[in-house]
Design a protein around this motif. Structure first.
Motif, PDB file in Angstrom:
ATOM      1  N   GLY A 887      15.346  11.233   4.566  1.00  0.00           N
ATOM      2  CA  GLY A 887      15.338  11.655   5.955  1.00  0.00           C
ATOM      3  C   GLY A 887      16.360  10.977   6.817  1.00  0.00           C
ATOM      4  N   ARG A 888      17.207  10.130   6.226  1.00  0.00           N
ATOM      5  CA  ARG A 888      18.180   9.357   7.015  1.00  0.00           C
ATOM      6  C   ARG A 888      19.593   9.603   6.479  1.00  0.00           C
ATOM      7  NH1 ARG A 888      13.569   6.176   6.511  1.00  0.00           N
ATOM      8  NH2 ARG A 888      12.703   5.458   8.513  1.00  0.00           N
ATOM      9  N   ALA A1108       8.989  18.736   5.820  1.00  0.00           N
ATOM     10  CA  ALA A1108       7.879  17.859   5.437  1.00  0.00           C
ATOM     11  C   ALA A1108       8.399  16.608   4.739  1.00  0.00           C
ATOM     12  CB  ALA A1108       6.913  18.620   4.526  1.00  0.00           C
ATOM     13  N   PHE A1109       9.381  16.782   3.862  1.00  0.00           N
ATOM     14  CA  PHE A1109       9.964  15.629   3.160  1.00  0.00           C
ATOM     15  C   PHE A1109      10.578  14.660   4.166  1.00  0.00           C
ATOM     16  CE2 PHE A1109      10.771  18.608  -0.655  1.00  0.00           C
ATOM     17  CZ  PHE A1109       9.545  18.274  -1.206  1.00  0.00           C
ATOM     18  N   LYS A1110      11.297  15.191   5.132  1.00  0.00           N
ATOM     19  CA  LYS A1110      11.959  14.337   6.120  1.00  0.00           C
ATOM     20  C   LYS A1110      10.927  13.597   6.969  1.00  0.00           C
ATOM     21  CE  LYS A1110      15.201  16.601   8.363  1.00  0.00           C
ATOM     22  NZ  LYS A1110      15.909  17.763   8.960  1.00  0.00           N
ATOM     23  N   ALA A1111       9.887  14.305   7.363  1.00  0.00           N
ATOM     24  CA  ALA A1111       8.857  13.668   8.198  1.00  0.00           C
ATOM     25  C   ALA A1111       8.150  12.561   7.437  1.00  0.00           C
ATOM     26  CB  ALA A1111       7.853  14.728   8.660  1.00  0.00           C
ATOM     27  N   ALA A1112       7.824  12.837   6.184  1.00  0.00           N
ATOM     28  CA  ALA A1112       7.132  11.828   5.375  1.00  0.00           C
ATOM     29  C   ALA A1112       8.017  10.612   5.161  1.00  0.00           C
ATOM     30  CB  ALA A1112       6.709  12.437   4.034  1.00  0.00           C
ATOM     31  N   ALA A1113       9.321  10.845   4.920  1.00  0.00           N
ATOM     32  CA  ALA A1113      10.232   9.731   4.665  1.00  0.00           C
ATOM     33  C   ALA A1113      10.457   8.905   5.923  1.00  0.00           C
ATOM     34  CB  ALA A1113      11.564  10.268   4.143  1.00  0.00           C
ATOM     35  N   LEU A1114      10.562   9.580   7.077  1.00  0.00           N
ATOM     36  CA  LEU A1114      10.798   8.853   8.320  1.00  0.00           C
ATOM     37  C   LEU A1114       9.590   8.032   8.740  1.00  0.00           C
ATOM     38  CD1 LEU A1114      12.728  11.601  10.326  1.00  0.00           C
ATOM     39  CD2 LEU A1114      13.654   9.463   9.405  1.00  0.00           C
ATOM     40  N   ALA A1115       8.424   8.385   8.216  1.00  0.00           N
ATOM     41  CA  ALA A1115       7.218   7.620   8.526  1.00  0.00           C
ATOM     42  C   ALA A1115       7.202   6.275   7.812  1.00  0.00           C
ATOM     43  CB  ALA A1115       5.973   8.432   8.150  1.00  0.00           C
TER      44      ALA A1115
END
Length: 1445
Positions: A887-888, A1108-1115
Motif C-alpha cells: 500500500g506504500r 482491500a489489500f491497500k487498506a489492510a497493508a496501511l493498517a
C-alpha cells in the motif's frame, strides 16, 4: 501465418488433422490444368495468389517448387527414398561415467611444454599399440524403417539421443562413430555421402544465417545453388522465372512475405524477429529439395499456430512428393502429433517405442503407467521415460513396471510392435533389393537436376564456376549491405592515412629524407597488411554457415575461398587506393603517375597476399586463441623485410626468412620504385666535418676535404643517386622490381589462394561436437557436500510419491513466505519513437501475492514490457500509474527485495553451478547472515533445483534447461523478500523441461513465494499449475485478471460469457489467445475484449480486492523508516568476492592467459634471437633502440584481448547490477586487479628473454638499469590492460572497440620519438610528442640503456675524409668533433681520417630531447597515464552501460 493446405480449423470448430486426400486431389487437378498450358505458354507467377485468402494456389506453387520437373516426371513419383537402419549404434569418445575437467593456465603451460613429445607419441602410438580409444555409447543398437511418404516424430527427454539419431539418419557423422547400416532406398551411407549428399539433410535447431543479407537474398542464394538444370525444370520455364516463383512460394507458405527486403539480422544487426528467422531457416532447408529430411526442434521460437502450420506443410510435402521426414519438436501439441505416421520414443539412447502414434499411449498405459488424459500424447510419452515426471497406475510401482531404459527397451523388443517393425523392415529390404525401379529413378532424377557440364559423380547441382559466381554475388551483397563495417573501414583508412601522412609530411629530397622515405613505405605496407588481419576472425565466424550450406551440398567448400577474394576486390581496391593516394602525395614520395600507380600495385598485391595468409590461418585454426598464437609468426615479416634489419646484418641461421617474406618483396619493390626515380642532395648533418654554431671554418658546400655520410655517396659530389643509396644501404637492385619482386609476390598470392582451397577442401575446422558437461575439480569442502547431496537424492528416489509430498511439506520452510503484496493501478508506459511517443501499456491493473501468477498475451501485447515496468528495470520512457508495495510507494531497496530471472541466461561462464549460487547468496543476502548459513542455503537450492549432479559443472557447458534452472536459482539464492519475476522461463525448452520447471515453480509458490511469470503457449497441464492470470492484448490492454481455476474452469466461464466457448478438447491457454484475436484468425465476438473486461464484474472485483489489500497493508505499522541500503554488503566485501571470482575465471580460461603469455614471449624471443649479444657499434646502438621500441607493441596485443573480455564481462555485470548485487566501481576495479598478476608474469618473461640475450645493461646504469627496464615493461603491460579496459568501457560493442586500436597504436608508436625524431619541427610535434604516453616509456628505457655506453664504430661505420694538406685529422676536424660529439679514430693521421658519429650513447639521445636525469619522472608520468585510464574506466562503468530497456 497463412493457412496451409488442409488447415480448415476455425475458432468455432475443433481443429483436426490436415485433409491429405483433398489436398492431393487439388494437386492432380492443377497438374492437369498445367498440362493443358505448359506446351504453349511459359508459366509466369501471378500476384493474385494469396495464401491468406485461400489454399488453392499454394499447393500448386509447392508442388512445382519441390518436384521441379515436368508433368510426366511428377506422375512417375520419382526421387522416393525410403530409409532403413539395422543395428544403428552411435559412440563418442570417453568412457562411461568419465568426466571432462576444465583446463587451467598451469595446464596450458604444461601442455605446451609437452607438445612435441605428445605429438611424437601420437604418431608412434598406433604403431606400438592397437588398442582403440575408450568410447561410450550414446545411441544403443536399434533397427527400423521409414518409407517414402512417411513422417516420424522422435521424442525423448534432454540427453536421450534425439538429435544424435537425426544426425545419424541424415549422414552427419563427423562428431561421433556410427556402427550398423543405414540404407537409403538400398544405397549405403558412404555412397550416399559421396554422390548424393544433398539429398539427405539435417536442419539444426539454431538459426545460422548471414546477418547482413535480406531474407530474399538468403533464399535466392540457396535457390541459385540448387535450381535444377533444364532437364529438371518445367518445359518453357526459365531459371530466373523458376527461382522467382519458388521464392514467392516459400515466402507466402511461411507467411514471411512482408520480410522480403528485411535483413535477417542477429544479436548485433537489427533484422527480422526470432520466429521469422526460424522460418527463414525452414525455407532454406526446403530449398534443398532433399528427399530425406531431419528437422531438429525446428519450431523453437514459433507460436503454437505457426508450429502447427509448419507441421502441416511437412505433412503435405511428404505425402504428395514422397519425402521421408524425421522430426523432433519441442512441446508438440495434439494437432502436431496427429500429423505423423510413426513415433519413436528414446530413453537414454535406447528405443523404447517405435510404431503408430495412435497406439503409443495405449502401449505405455498397458505397461503400467498411469493414464493422464489431459496431458498431450507427446508429453505423456516422453514423461513415461522421465524419472521425475512419470506416474504409475494405481497399485503399480517401479517394482512391476518397466521403468529403467533397459527394461523399457526389453519390453518393446518383446512387444508386437517390434515384431511388426521387423517384418516390415525385412519385406522392404527384400523389395528394394529385387525391385530397383525407385532407386534407378532416384539416380536418374538427381542426374537430370544437374546443370550442363557437372559430373554425374558430383554431389552438387551446380558446377564449380557456377558456385563461385553465385558465392561471389552473395559475398558482394553481404559486404555492400554491412553498412557499419563499410563505413568504419573506409573512415578508419582515411584517418590512418591522414595521421601517417601528417607524421611524414613532405619528405625532403635531401639526405635527411632518405631513411625516412623507407620508413614511410614501411608504415604504408604495415598498415595495409595489418588491415588484412581482420580476415582471420571473419573466417572463423563464417564456419557455422559454411558447415551448414556445404552439408546441404549447395557448393564445394573451396569455392568460398575464390569467391571471397573476388567479392572483396572492389571494396579493398578502392579503400587501399584512397589510403595510398593520401599518404603517398602528403609525404612527398615521387609525384608522378608512374611512380604512384607502380607503388599502389605492389602495395595492393601485398595486401591481397597477406589477406590470403591470414585467411589461411583462420581456416586451419580451431579457435580464436590458437589463431592469434599462430598469427604472431607475422612478426618476422616485419623484422625481416629489410628495413629495420638490413639483410647483411641478419643472423645466418635466420636470414632465410627474408627470402620467404611477402612483405619483404613488396617493400623492396616499393623502395626500388621510389629511389630509381630520385636523387638526393647531401647537406646538413650528413656532411662531415661541417659548421656548427659559432664554428665557421668549414666550406658551406661539400668541399674536397669533407665527406657525405649518406650511403652511396661519392667523393666530391653533393648529389647521391637513389639507386646507389639503396644498393649500398640495403643491398637492393632497382632492376629486380619486375623480374623478381613482382613475380615472387604474385606467386605468394597464388600460393595462399591454394592453401585456402586445400584447407577448406581437405582440412575443414567446423568446431562441431556433442554437448558435454565440463567440471571443476572438487576440493575437500565440495567433495563432502556433494556426497551428502548424492546420498539424499538416492534416499528420495527410494520413496513413493506420497512420501515425497510429505518430505516437501517438511521442507516448506526453505522459502520464506511473503507478506507484502505488490499492486498496480492505471499503469501506463510511453516510449520515445521518431516523431513522438508510443504507448506500450494502457491502464493495466492487478496484483501479485503469494502464489503463481501468469502474465500472457499476444505477440506484441507487451508481456515483457509489463514485467520490466513492474520490476523497475526500464531506463527509458515514461511510466505513470500507482505501483505500490504494501500500500506504500516503492523504496530504494525495492530491487534488493525482488529477483528477476530474465529470458537471456547471462552468467559468468567459467563459474560452477555451486559457485554461481554462492556468489549470489554471499552478496545479496544480508551481511549479518553467516557464511555457513548461506552455504547451507545454497545446498538446499541445489536440491530444490535438482542440480545435485551438476553442482561442479561449469555454466558454459550446461544444457538449456539446466542453465534456465540456474538462472532461477541465482535469483532465489538472494532470498527475495518480496517477489520473483520470470520472463518466459519455458521458452526454448522441450515439453519435459518446461513441465519440470513449472513443477519447480509450483513448489516454490506452495512454500509462500510470490511469483509473476510470463509464459509462452503453455500446455493445458502447465496452464493449470498457475493460480492467477493477467492477460494482455495488443497495445498493452488488459483483457483479464483473475483466478484460472481447477481445469481452467474460471477463465473458461469468463470467456464463455463473452461468447467464446472453449471446446473440451482444446487447450484453454491457446484458445483464449485466439479468441482475443492474437493469431491470424479474427477475434470471437463483435466487441473488443478489453471493453468487455472493463464492463465485467471481474474487473470491479479486482478493483475492490486491490483497495482491500491497500487498506489492510496501511493498517500495519510503516517500516519504511528503517535504514535503507542499496547493497546488502560492504564495498570491501563486494570487491573481495568479485575479484576472487575474476581470478578463478581467468585461471579457468587457459587460452586467454596463455595466448597473451605466448605471443609476448615469442616476440621477445624472436627479437633477441635476431639481435643476439649486440656489440657497441653505431648500428648496434640503433638495434638497441629498436629492441626497446618493440616493448611498445605489447599494449596493442593486450588490448586486442582485454576489450572483448571486458565487454563480455560487462554483460554479466549489467544483469547483476540491476539486482543491486555489487556496485559499478567494484566491477571496474576488480577487472583491473584480476589482470595484474598475469600481466606481471608476462612482463617478467618478456624482459628475461630480451634483456640478457640481447646484452642490455652494459652502460653506466649496469644491473640496476636492467631492473629499471623490468619496471617499465611491467608498467607498459599494465598500461595496455588499463587502456584496453578504458576503450572497452566507452564502447557499446566489441566491433566498435576494435576500431580504436589501429588508430591509437599508430599514433602512439609514430609520435613517441623513435621512428621520427621529435626535433623534425612539424606542427604535430609541438604538442603530440608530449601527449603520447609512449614518449615517456621510450625515453626512460633508452636513456637508461644508452647512458654511459661507450660506442666503438665498426670499420664500415666510419666517415672517412682527408684533411687539407699540411694538417692532420685532429687539426682539421677537432672543432667539429668537440661541437658535434663522436670521436676521431686516428687523430694524428694526415689522410683517411676516420670519424665515428658517437663516442658515448648519451650523444645519441640528447639531441632528441631525452635526459637521463628525467627517467624516474618519465616513469611516474607514464604510470599516471595508466592511473588515468583506470579512473576513466571506473567513471564509464558507472554511467555508460549501453543497456537501454
Amino acid at each position: 501465418m497463412a493457412d496451409t493446405p488442409g488447415d480448415a480449423a476455425t475458432l468455432n470448430e475443433a481443429p483436426h488433422p490436415v485433409d491429405v486426400p483433398t489436398a492431393e486431389a487439388e494437386f492432380k487437378e492443377l497438374a492437369r490444368q498445367l498440362t493443358q498450358h505448359s506446351g504453349n505458354h511459359k508459366y509466369t507467377p501471378t500476384d493474385s495468389s494469396d495464401l491468406e485468402k485461400g489454399v488453392v494456389d499454394a499447393p500448386f506453387d509447392l508442388r512445382e517448387y519441390l518436384t521441379s520437373s515436368n508433368d510426366a516426371q511428377q506422375a512417375a513419383g520419382i526421387k522416393h527414398v525410403g530409409v532403413t537402419w539395422d543395428d544403428l549404434e552411435v559412440r563418442v569418445a570417453g568412457g562411461v561415467g568419465s568426466k571432462v575437467y576444465v583446463g587451467t593456465f598451469a595446464g596450458a603451460c604444461m601442455d605446451f611444454a609437452l607438445g612435441v613429445p605428445r605429438l611424437i607419441w601420437g604418431l608412434a602410438s598406433p604403431l606400438v599399440t592397437k588398442e582403440a580409444g575408450v568410447t561410450r555409447t550414446i545411441l544403443h543398437k536399434s533397427s527400423g524403417i521409414l518409407k517414402a511418404g512417411e513422417m516420424c516424430l522422435v521424442l525423448g527427454c534432454p540427453g536421450s539421443g534425439c538429435t544424435t539419431f537425426l544426425k545419424a539418419i541424415a549422414n552427419e557423422r563427423t562428431t561421433f562413430v556410427v556402427d550398423g547400416d543405414v540404407l537409403y532406398e538400398g544405397i549405403d551411407a558412404e555412397t550416399m555421402h559421396k554422390y548424393y549428399k544433398g539429398e539427405v539433410v539435417f536442419n539444426d535447431e539454431d538459426d545460422i544465417h548471414i546477418a547482413t543479407l535480406t531474407v530474399a537474398q538468403t533464399l535466392a542464394f540457396a535457390l541459385s545453388c540448387k535450381t535444377p538444370g533444364p532437364n529438371g525444370r518445367l518445359p518453357g520455364l526459365s531459371r530466373k522465372e523458376f527461382d522467382k516463383q519458388v521464392l514467392e512460394t516459400l515466402l507466402k507458405m511461411l507467411n514471411i512475405s512482408h520480410t522480403h527486403q528485411t535483413l535477417v539480422g542477429d544479436e548485433f544487426v537489427r533484422g527480422v524477429s526470432g520466429g521469422e528467422r526460424k522460418r527463414v531457416s525452414i525455407a532454406e532447408m526446403m530449398a534443398t529439395r532433399a528427399r530425406v529430411q531431419s528437422w531438429d526442434n525446428s519450431t523453437r521460437g514459433l507460436d503454437a499456430s505457426t508450429a502447427l502450420d509448419f507441421a502441416k506443410c511437412l505433412r503435405i510435402m511428404t505425402d504428395v512428393l514422397g519425402q521421408t521426414t524425421f522430426v523432433s519438436l519441442y512441446q508438440a501439441g495434439e494437432g502436431i502429433y496427429d500429423q505423423f505416421d510413426k513415433v519413436m520414443v528414446l530413453a537414454e539412447g535406447r528405443t523404447v517405442f517405435y510404431g503408430p502414434p495412435t497406439e503409443a499411449r495405449a502401449y505405455f498405459e498397458g505397461l503400467g503407467y498411469r493414464s493422464l488424459p489431459r496431458q498431450s500424447t507427446a508429453d505423456y510419452l516422453t514423461g513415461c521415460t522421465d524419472v521425475n515426471e512419470r506416474q504409475f497406475a494405481p497399485g503399480r510401482s517401479a517394482a512391476d513396471v518397466p521403468s529403467t531404459p533397459e527394461a523399457l527397451e526389453d519390453a518393446f523388443k518383446s512387444s508386437r510392435f517390434s515384431q511388426d517393425l521387423e517384418d516390415s523392415r525385412e519385406k522392404y529390404k527384400l523389395l528394394v533389393e529385387t525391385e530397383k525401379s525407385d532407386q534407378e529413378a532416384f539416380r536418374a532424377a538427381v542426374a537430370a537436376d544437374k546443370k550442363k557440364g557437372v559430373s554425374k559423380k558430383s554431389p552438387y547441382t551446380l558446377g564449380f564456376v557456377g558456385q563461385v559466381r553465385a558465392l561471389t554475388r552473395r559475398q558482394f551483397q553481404m559486404r555492400l549491405q554491412d553498412k557499419f563495417q563499410l563505413y568504419t573501414s573506409f573512415s578508419l583508412a582515411m584517418i590512418l592515412a591522414l595521421v601517417a601522412g601528417a607524421a611524414y609530411i613532405n619528405q625532403p629530397l635531401t639526405a635527411a629524407g632518405a631513411f625516412t622515405r623507407g620508413g614511410v613505405i614501411f608504415v604504408i605496407l604495415l598498415t595495409t597488411c595489418l588491415d588484412a588481419f581482420g580476415e582471420m576472425p571473419t573466417q572463423m565466424l563464417g564456419r557455422p554457415i559454411l558447415q551448414k550450406q556445404t552439408a546441404y551440398s549447395m557448393y564445394r567448400p573451396s569455392a568460398i575461398a575464390v569467391a571471397n577474394t573476388l567479392a572483396d576486390v572492389p571494396f579493398s581496391a578502392v579503400r587501399i587506393f584512397l589510403f595510398n593516394l593520401v599518404v603517398y602525395f602528403m609525404t612527398g614520395l615521387d609525384r608522378s603517375a608512374g611512380g604512384f600507380f607502380t607503388f599502389h600495385l605492389f602495395a595492393y598485391v601485398a595486401f591481397l597476399t597477406m589477406q590470403g595468409f591470414f585467411r589461411t590461418l583462420g581456416l586451419i585454426c580451431t579457435s580464436f586463441h590458437t589463431a592469434i598464437r599462430l598469427s604472431v609468426f607475422f612478426i618476422p615479416n616485419l623484422w625481416y623485410c629489410g628495413y629495420l634489419l638490413p639483410v647483411f646484418k641478419m643472423k645466418r641461421w635466420l636470414f632465410w626468412i627474408y627470402y620467404i617474406n611477402p612483405i619483404g618483396y613488396a617493400w623492396q619493390a616499393c623502395m626500388e620504385n621510389e629511389f630509381m626515380r630520385i636523387s638526393l642532395t647531401c647537406d646538413g648533418s650528413y656532411v662531415v666535418p661541417r659548421n656548427i654554431g659559432s664554428i665557421l671554418r668549414y666550406p658551406e658546400n661539400l668541399g674536397p676535404n669533407q665527406v657525405c655520410t649518406l650511403f652511396g655517396s661519392t667523393a666530391g659530389s653533393t648529389v647521391v643517386s637513389g639507386r646507389d643509396y639503396i644498393k649500398v644501404a640495403f643491398g637492393l637492385d632497382a632492376n629486380d622490381i619486375w623480374r623478381r619482386n613482382f613475380l615472387v609476390l604474385v606467386g605468394f598470392f597464388i600460393v595462399f589462394q591454394a592453401t585456402q582451397i586445400i584447407a577448406l577442401e581437405y582440412f575443414p575446422q567446423y568446431n562441431g561436437g556433442s554437448a558435454i558437461a565440463i567440471y571443476a575439480k572438487e576440493n575437500k569442502d565440495t567433495k563432502e557436500r556433494n556426497e551428502i547431496l548424492r546420498a539424499r537424492k538416492a534416499e528420495r528416489r527410494g520413496k513413493s510419491q506420497a512420501e515425497l509430498k510429505d518430505v516437501q511439506k517438511e521442507e516448506k520452510g526453505a522459502i520464506p513466505s511473503q507478506k507484502k503484496i505488490l499492486t498496480w493501478e492505471n499503469l501506463n508506459y510511453h516510449v520515445p519513437v521518431p516523431g513522438g511517443t508510443r504507448r506500450l501499456l494502457h491502464d493495466v491493473q492487478g496484483y501479485v501475492g503469494p502464489g503463481l501468477t501468469a502474465l500472457m498475451g499476444a505477440s506484441g501485447a507487451g508481456k515483457t514490457t509489463c514485467l520490466d515496468v513492474l520490476a523497475q528495470r526500464k531506463n527509458i520512457g515514461v511510466i505513470t500509474g500507482d505501483l505500490l508495495v504494501g500500500g506504500r510507494p516503492l523504496t530504494s531497496d525495492f530491487a534488493r527485495g525482488t529477483a528477476y530471472a530474465e529470458q537471456m541466461d547471462v552468467h559468468e561462464l567459467t563459474a560452477t553451478v555451486r559457485e554461481a549460487l554462492r556468489f549470489s547468496a554471499y552478496l545479496r543476502q544480508p551481511a549479518e547472515v553467516s557464511k555457513e548459513e548461506k552455504d547451507d542455503y545454497v545446498e538446499e537450492m541445489l536440491e530444490l533445483l535438482e542440480l545435485q549432479d551438476l553442482s561442479e559443472a561449469l555454466v558454459l557447458s550446461l544444457s538449456v534447461e539446466a542453465r534456465k534452472r540456474l538462472t532461477i536459482g541465482v535469483e532465489l539464492a538472494s532470498k527475495p523478500g518480496l517477489l520473483l519475476y520470470l520472463d518466459e522461463p519455458t521458452s526454448g525448452l522441450d515439453s519435459q523441461s518446461a513441465y519440470n520447471l513449472v513443477r519447480f515453480l509450483r513448489r516454490l509458490a506452495d512454500q509462500g513465494q510470490a511469483i509473476l511469470c510470463t509464459i509462452h503457449q503453455p500446455s493445458a497441464l502447465l496452464f493449470e499449475s498457475f493460480d492467477r492470470l493477467l492477460l494482455l492484448e495488443r497495445g498493452g490492454e488488459t483483457v483479464y485478471f483473475g483466478p484460472i481455476g481447477q481445469d481452467s474452469q474460471e477463465i473458461r466461464n469468463y470467456f464463455a460469457k463473452g461468447g467464446a466457448v472453449c471446446p473440451s478438447n482444446v487447450n484453454p491457454a491457446e484458445y483464449m489467445l485466439e479468441a482475443i484475436g492474437a493469431g491470424v484468425t479474427p477475434r470471437v465476438g463483435d466487441r473488443d475484449w478489453k471493453d468487455i473486461w472493463l464492463d465485467s464484474a471481474e474487473c470491479q472485483k479486482l478493483r475492490d480486492d486491490i483497495a482491500a489489500f491497500k487498506a489492510a497493508a496501511l493498517a500495519l505499522p510503516d517500516d519504511s523508516n528503517k535504514k535503507m541500503s542499496t547493497y546488502a554488503t560492504s564495498f570491501s566485501t563486494q570487491l573481495r568476492l568479485v575479484t576472487e571470482r575474476n581470478f578463478v575465471a581467468l585461471w579457468r580460461s587457459p587460452d586467454y592467459l596463455f595466448t597473451r603469455f605466448f605471443v609476448c614471449t615469442f616476440i621477445s624471443f624472436f627479437v633477441s634471437l635476431s639481435l643476439l649479444q649486440l656489440g657497441n657499434s653505431v648500428r648496434d646502438l640503433q638495434f638497441r633502440v629498436f629492441a626497446i621500441f618493440w616493448v611498445t607493441i605489447l599494449p596493442a596485443i593486450v588490448m586486442a584481448q582485454i576489450e572483448p573480455m571486458f565487454i563480455l564481462n560487462r554483460r554479466v555485470f549489467i544483469r547483476e547490477a540491476s539486482s543491486r548485487i555489487y556496485s559499478p566501481y567494484v566491477f571496474s576495479i576488480a577487472q583491473t586487479i584480476s589482470e595484474i598478476p598475469g600481466s606481471i608474469l608476462t612482463a617478467i618473461c618478456y624482459w628475461v628473454l630480451l634483456v640478457y640475450p640481447v646484452g642490455f645493461g652494459n652502460g653506466s646504469a649496469g644491473l640496476n638499469g636492467t631492473g629499471f627496464q623490468l619496471l617499465v615493461t611491467i608498467i607498459m603491460m599494465l598500461f595496455g590492460v588499463s587502456l584496453g579496459q578504458f576503450i572497452g568501457a566507452i564502447s557499446p560493442s566489441i566491433q566498435v572497440a576494435a576500431l580504436f586500436n589501429p588508430f591509437l597504436s599508430l599514433v602512439f608508436t609514430t609520435f613517441c620519438g623513435v621512428t621520427i625524431p621529435h626535433t623534425s619541427g612539424h606542427f604535430w610535434w609541438t604538442w603530440l610528442y608530449q601527449l603520447v604516453p609512449y614518449t615517456r616509456s621510450v625515453a626512460a628505457m633508452v636513456s637508461t640503456e644508452l647512458h654511459g655506453l661507450v660506442i666503438k664504430c665498426n670499420s664500415d661505420e666510419f666517415a672517412v675524409f682527408n684533411p687539407p694538406s699540411g694538417q692532420n685529422c685532429s687539426q682539421w676536424a677537432a672543432d667539429f668533433v668537440t661541437a658535434a660529439g663522436g670521436y676521431l679514430d686516428n687523430a694524428d693521421a694526415t689522410e683517411n681520417c676516420r670519424y665515428c658519429t658517437y663516442a658515448v650513447g648519451d650523444e645519441f639521445y640528447t639531441p632528441l630531447g631525452i635526459t637521463y636525469g628525467h627517467r624516474w619522472r618519465d616513469v611516474f608520468i607514464f604510470l599516471a597515464y595508466a592511473g588515468f585510464n583506470v579512473i576513466i574506466t571506473v567513471i564509464a562503468s558507472r554511467y555508460l552501460r549501453y543497456a537501454k530497456r
